[in-house]
Design a protein around this motif. Structure first.
Motif, PDB file in Angstrom:
ATOM      1  N   GLY A   1       3.751   7.487  -6.772  1.00 11.63           N
ATOM      2  CA  GLY A   1       3.024   8.056  -8.175  1.00 11.63           C
ATOM      3  C   GLY A   1       3.385   9.416  -8.165  1.00 11.63           C
TER       4      GLY A   1
ATOM      5  N   ALA B   1       0.903  -1.097  -0.109  1.00  9.07           N
ATOM      6  CA  ALA B   1       0.206   0.114   0.016  1.00  9.07           C
ATOM      7  C   ALA B   1       0.818   1.127   0.057  1.00  9.07           C
TER       8      ALA B   1
ATOM      9  N   ARG C   1       2.414   1.846  -3.301  1.00  9.30           N
ATOM     10  CA  ARG C   1       1.694   2.459  -4.346  1.00  9.30           C
ATOM     11  C   ARG C   1       1.218   3.813  -4.293  1.00  9.30           C
ATOM     12  N   ARG C   2       1.220   4.165  -2.682  1.00  9.60           N
ATOM     13  CA  ARG C   2       0.868   5.506  -2.509  1.00  9.60           C
ATOM     14  C   ARG C   2       1.898   6.363  -2.577  1.00  9.60           C
TER      15      ARG C   2
END
Lengths: 236, 236
Positions: free
Chosen positions: A126, A119, A122-123
């Motif tokens: 970006g 998680a 992914r967070r």
DNA sequence: CCGCTTTGTCACACTGTTGTCACAAAAACC
DNA sequence: GGTTTTTGTGACAACAGTGTGACAAAGCGG
């Protein structure tokens, strides 16, 4: 395909062992450090994608490393998950204040840790700004991963796109095949140097449309490699 | 000016009391519920900004409420922090799977809870307007959660709708499967990346009617993921 | 309790991409 | 001109990435 490096900073062998096993099952690569100094060295050398940081460490607390990381600009974006004993949950507040992104109390379920790591990656992954590069009519959109010649989108493979993106961000400069392999393919990939030639050719071909021909933006530097230049070739 | 509402769902009076005190010091407004039914009613009526959800509740476990929230599209984005006893940390995994954004074990330091609430609100504060999105004949109504092709309503599942909504709000940009999972499914949900492919296919299929075919608005970006674009693809 | 829909996953088919080769072409050197 | 070195080019087999249908589990509404 995109192998992620996890740095484990903990002085207990048993914990590291357990973590390594869980992480490797989940397809991460593990680095390990027992103290702050080793940890810092590894971070600088290996550039892990995430750090699991124990709170109590010999030679300075985890808090110290955390402060150091968040102060240093080159490592600022490195996500950190704190490992902390249940009895010391107060530390968590300090940690979150200083800049840890998450924490987990020992003992913990491996699945939970993996879920949190994923998680977090992914967070935080970006954040990379993609630019828009242009040379006369040729436009490369990093965001959409497309290349336009005027209005018409150009058709090329992923590798050709990466190659062109690299060239357009570093114009007017000759690169050896070896350097191109490093930058476009990645440092630890082994392929023949002549493979670069083939992709150069494919890229040149892609830069031609019925209407225009931009293939001579990619210039051969004989005896060295290739160069991207909007000015003329000026050799031979 | 920006007063935040926190809904506390817990059946122990002592806990609610403590939480209320801590939260009010930190300048939040508190709502309280003792069971799932009241909680749901309050959520619908008062639209809190965040929910603190106890795991064990009379009239159904917290998990149940969580599922219900995450399934319902109007409350999907509501951040939830689970409260759980130390002895039941296994539940945490379930909870994170279902869509809780964070958790904290009882007993906890109030300061930590506040820190987590603030962190979570910071992360999720994107206030999303329900808009009407249109690309040529394709119209997406956020409000009614329907999609039209000209006059005819299109039939698609909730996930396909969310996917299309995300794409139409972020056109001309390539997203990896991981990013799509993050944005459309939620940051803490762990599903296979290839699942995205399947939903892409379902969405493409839904974008075809006997009369029209808008399926190529969803373009494959080989080696990366997918892109929504009304301009041409530029790859195969 | 039972149909119905939605969802995530899988196995398999299929397609584009990739790295390498052999050879042609070009340039450099003598 | 003849030879050597370097680069361009077409072909190709292996491979990785993607499309697709099917399926079981879970949710939903009666």
């Amino acid at each position: 395909m995109n192998e992620r490096k996890v740095l484990i900073v903990d002085d207990e062998f048993a914990i590291r062992d357990m973590l390594r096993m869980a992480l490797e099952i989940a397809d991460f690569r593990c680095l390990e450090a027992e103290n702050i100094h080793d940890a810092y060295t590894l971070i600088v050398d290996e550039r892990p994608d995430i750090v699991l940081l124990d709170w109590m460490l010999p030679g300075g607390s985890g808090l110290e490393l955390l402060r150091r990381l968040k102060r240093n600009d080159t490592t600022r974006e490195l996500p950190v998950i704190m490992l902390t004993a249940k009895s010391a949950e107060d530390n968590v507040i300090q940690g979150l204040d200083v800049g840890a992104d998450d924490y987990i109390t020992k003992p913990f379920a491996p699945r939970e840790l993996i879920a949190r790591i994923k998680a977090l990656l992914r967070r935080t992954s970006g954040g990379d700004e993609q630019e828009r590069l242009q040379v006369s009519e040729l436009v490369l959109e990093g965001e959409s991963r497309r290349v336009f010649l005027g209005e018409d989108p150009l058709d090329m493979g992923p590798t050709e796109f990466n190659l062109l993106q690299f060239f357009m961000s570093h114009p007017e400069r000759a690169y050896t095949r070896s350097q191109l392999l490093d930058h476009v393919w990645g440092a630890n990939v082994y392929v023949e140097e002549r493979t670069v030639d083939v992709h150069i050719r494919r890229l040149r071909k892609a830069l031609q449309s019925p209407a225009h021909d931009y293939s001579d933006l990619i210039q051969t530097v004989r005896g060295t490699g290739y160069r991207f230049s909007s000015r003329g070739a000026g050799n031979r």
